[in-house]
Design an enzyme around this catalytic site. Structure first.
Site, short mmCIF file in Angstrom:
data_model
loop_
_atom_site.label_atom_id
_atom_site.label_comp_id
_atom_site.label_asym_id
_atom_site.label_seq_id
_atom_site.Cartn_x
_atom_site.Cartn_y
_atom_site.Cartn_z
N ASP A 55 0.84 -1.20 0.00
CA ASP A 55 0.00 0.00 0.00
C ASP A 55 0.88 1.26 0.00
O ASP A 55 0.60 2.23 -0.69
CB ASP A 55 -0.91 -0.02 1.23
CG ASP A 55 -1.60 -1.36 1.37
OD1 ASP A 55 -2.46 -1.67 0.54
OD2 ASP A 55 -1.25 -2.13 2.30
N HIS A 62 -4.32 -3.20 6.55
CA HIS A 62 -4.21 -3.51 5.12
C HIS A 62 -5.61 -3.91 4.64
O HIS A 62 -5.96 -5.09 4.57
CB HIS A 62 -3.22 -4.65 4.88
CG HIS A 62 -3.28 -5.16 3.47
ND1 HIS A 62 -2.87 -4.42 2.39
CD2 HIS A 62 -3.76 -6.32 2.96
CE1 HIS A 62 -3.09 -5.10 1.29
NE2 HIS A 62 -3.63 -6.27 1.60
P1 NAI Z 1 -2.68 -18.26 -3.44
O1 NAI Z 1 -4.01 -18.80 -3.13
O2 NAI Z 1 -2.15 -18.23 -4.83
O3 NAI Z 1 -1.59 -19.00 -2.54
C1 NAI Z 1 -1.79 -19.29 -1.19
C2 NAI Z 1 -1.07 -20.58 -0.90
O4 NAI Z 1 -1.14 -20.80 0.49
C3 NAI Z 1 -1.71 -21.79 -1.59
O5 NAI Z 1 -0.71 -22.47 -2.34
C4 NAI Z 1 -2.23 -22.63 -0.42
O6 NAI Z 1 -2.13 -24.02 -0.66
C5 NAI Z 1 -1.31 -22.18 0.71
N1 NAI Z 1 -1.86 -22.38 2.06
C6 NAI Z 1 -3.14 -22.28 2.48
N2 NAI Z 1 -3.23 -22.57 3.78
C7 NAI Z 1 -1.98 -22.85 4.20
C8 NAI Z 1 -1.44 -23.23 5.45
N3 NAI Z 1 -2.21 -23.41 6.52
N4 NAI Z 1 -0.10 -23.43 5.52
C9 NAI Z 1 0.69 -23.28 4.44
N5 NAI Z 1 0.23 -22.94 3.22
C10 NAI Z 1 -1.09 -22.72 3.11
O7 NAI Z 1 -2.68 -16.78 -2.82
P2 NAI Z 1 -1.65 -15.58 -3.05
O8 NAI Z 1 -2.10 -14.76 -4.20
O9 NAI Z 1 -0.27 -16.11 -3.05
O10 NAI Z 1 -1.92 -14.72 -1.75
C11 NAI Z 1 -1.58 -15.21 -0.47
C12 NAI Z 1 -2.17 -14.33 0.61
O11 NAI Z 1 -1.60 -13.03 0.56
C13 NAI Z 1 -3.69 -14.12 0.51
O12 NAI Z 1 -4.24 -14.18 1.80
C14 NAI Z 1 -3.80 -12.71 -0.04
O13 NAI Z 1 -5.03 -12.11 0.31
C15 NAI Z 1 -2.64 -12.06 0.67
N6 NAI Z 1 -2.17 -10.79 0.08
C16 NAI Z 1 -1.73 -9.82 0.97
C17 NAI Z 1 -1.24 -8.64 0.52
C18 NAI Z 1 -0.78 -7.59 1.47
O14 NAI Z 1 -0.46 -6.49 1.02
N7 NAI Z 1 -0.71 -7.80 2.79
C19 NAI Z 1 -1.17 -8.35 -0.93
C20 NAI Z 1 -1.60 -9.43 -1.78
C21 NAI Z 1 -2.09 -10.60 -1.27
#
Ligand code: NAI
Length: 325
Positions: free
Chosen positions: A159, A187
């Site tokens: 952000d 966030h």
């Molecule tokens: P994604 O769905 O592509 O990947 C998430 C991965 O986490 C998946 O491979 C899944 O199998 C794994 N996962 C789920 N539960 C788990 C657990 N208990 N232990 C280990 N691995 C686990 O999602 P993406 O795009 O990589 O985003 C990940 C997170 O980051 C989401 O929650 C998203 O909202 C958040 N995010 C946060 C941002 C920020 O600025 N703080 C910015 C963009 C995304």
């Protein structure tokens, strides 16, 4: 020989993890002289994909990559970890209420907080990226009583970077010309990107742009940027999120620029009247591996109202997970 630094990444086979692992392995986070061992955590259904990530990491032949662990066991992934990037989280399913999402993730982050407590290096630095990031970080540190809460942070750097990019575009300057951007709070769409203390080429930013633009254009654009990316790409921001995570940890570990500050969500110590304990984004300076909230900034009525609104949302989130903290 320098001992390798152990970096745990959860959700390592996901969108962000797939960017992050390679950039960290190539030395972009801790520098070219720090060998790293990546300790990658996934849930069992994603272990096949994680194996592929491990194979590709090895195929890059990065000189800074000293080893890879791929596992579905948190205690293995966090064993002696010096850094833990908690990216894996449960996405919002169809028909899922925000409250349910909060609770589902609360379970993951309380378990991971405990696993960090029991297995990580005592000086571990934790960055929570998985949403709702601030409250997940709160849950993690409350479940890690033997670790210093200051070791737990959540990511608002994306952000912050988005705010820099918007101000740079508006003033026709490079982001390098901007100092002292602040991102306050959660966030989420209540976050408050604040240019009051910014300078652009040494000039106060508020003297270069008008108030209407700040209120009606800049703030909502930064707040809604995540949704705009989803609309354009069909999936959420990943490369920019991974890049921000690298920025966050690099500055924390190696220091923020001397003439500037960065935004990090950290456990509040009550600075600026923000409730103690919640994980709130503040302007911080990092030095010798520690962050410190920038003190003494003048806060206008306009800013105060927005800082309070995003605090109120975090208090509501905290109340929703009270049993787990
Ligand atoms: P994604 O769905 O592509 O990947 C998430 C991965 O986490 C998946 O491979 C899944 O199998 C794994 N996962 C789920 N539960 C788990 C657990 N208990 N232990 C280990 N691995 C686990 O999602 P993406 O795009 O990589 O985003 C990940 C997170 O980051 C989401 O929650 C998203 O909202 C958040 N995010 C946060 C941002 C920020 O600025 N703080 C910015 C963009 C995304």
């Amino acid at each position: 020989m320098t001992q390798p630094t152990r970096v745990a990444i959860t959700g390592a086979a996901g969108q962000i993890g797939y960017q992050l692992a390679f950039r960290i392995a190539s030395g972009q986070m801790l520098g070219p002289n720090t060998p790293v061992i990546l300790q990658l955590l996934e849930i069992p259904p994603a272990l096949g994909a994680l194996k592929g990530v491990e194979m590709e990491l090895l195929d890059c032949a990065f000189p800074t990559l000293a080893g890879v662990v791929a596992t579905d066991k948190a205690e293995e992934a966090f064993a002696d970890a010096h850094y833990a990037l908690l990216v894996g989280a449960k996405p919002r399913g169809a028909g899922m209420e925000r409250k349910d999402l909060l609770l589902e993730n609360a379970k993951i982050f309380s378990a991971q907080g405990k696993a960090l407590n029991d297995n990580a290096d005592r000086q571990v630095r934790v960055l929570v990226v998985g949403n709702p990031a601030n409250t997940n970080a709160l849950i993690a540190y409350r479940n890690a009583p033997d670790l210093d809460p200051a070791r737990f942070t959540a990511m608002t750097r994306l952000d912050h970077n988005r705010a820099l990019a918007q101000l740079a575009a508006k003033t026709g300057k490079s982001v390098n010309a901007i100092r002292q951007m602040t991102l306050w709070g959660n966030h989420s769409a209540t976050q408050y990107p604040d240019i009051s203390h910014c300078t652009v080429d040494g000039k106060p930013a508020p003297s270069l742009v008008d108030e209407t633009w700040v209120r009606d254009d800049f703030i909502p654009t930064v707040q809604q940027r995540g949704a705009a990316i989803i609309k354009a790409r069909g999936v959420s921001s990943a490369a920019s999120a991974a890049s921000a995570a690298i920025d966050h940890v690099r500055d924390w570990a190696l220091g923020s620029p001397a003439d500037d500050w960065v935004s990090m969500a950290v456990p509040s110590d009550g600075s600026y009247g923000i409730t103690e304990g919640i994980v709130y984004s503040f302007p911080v300076r990092c030095k010798q591996g520690r962050w410190e909230i920038v003190q003494g900034l003048e806060i206008s009525e306009f800013s105060r109202t927005r800082m309070k609104a995003t605090e109120a949302e975090l208090l509501e989130e905290r109340d929703g997970v009270r049993d787990l903290i």
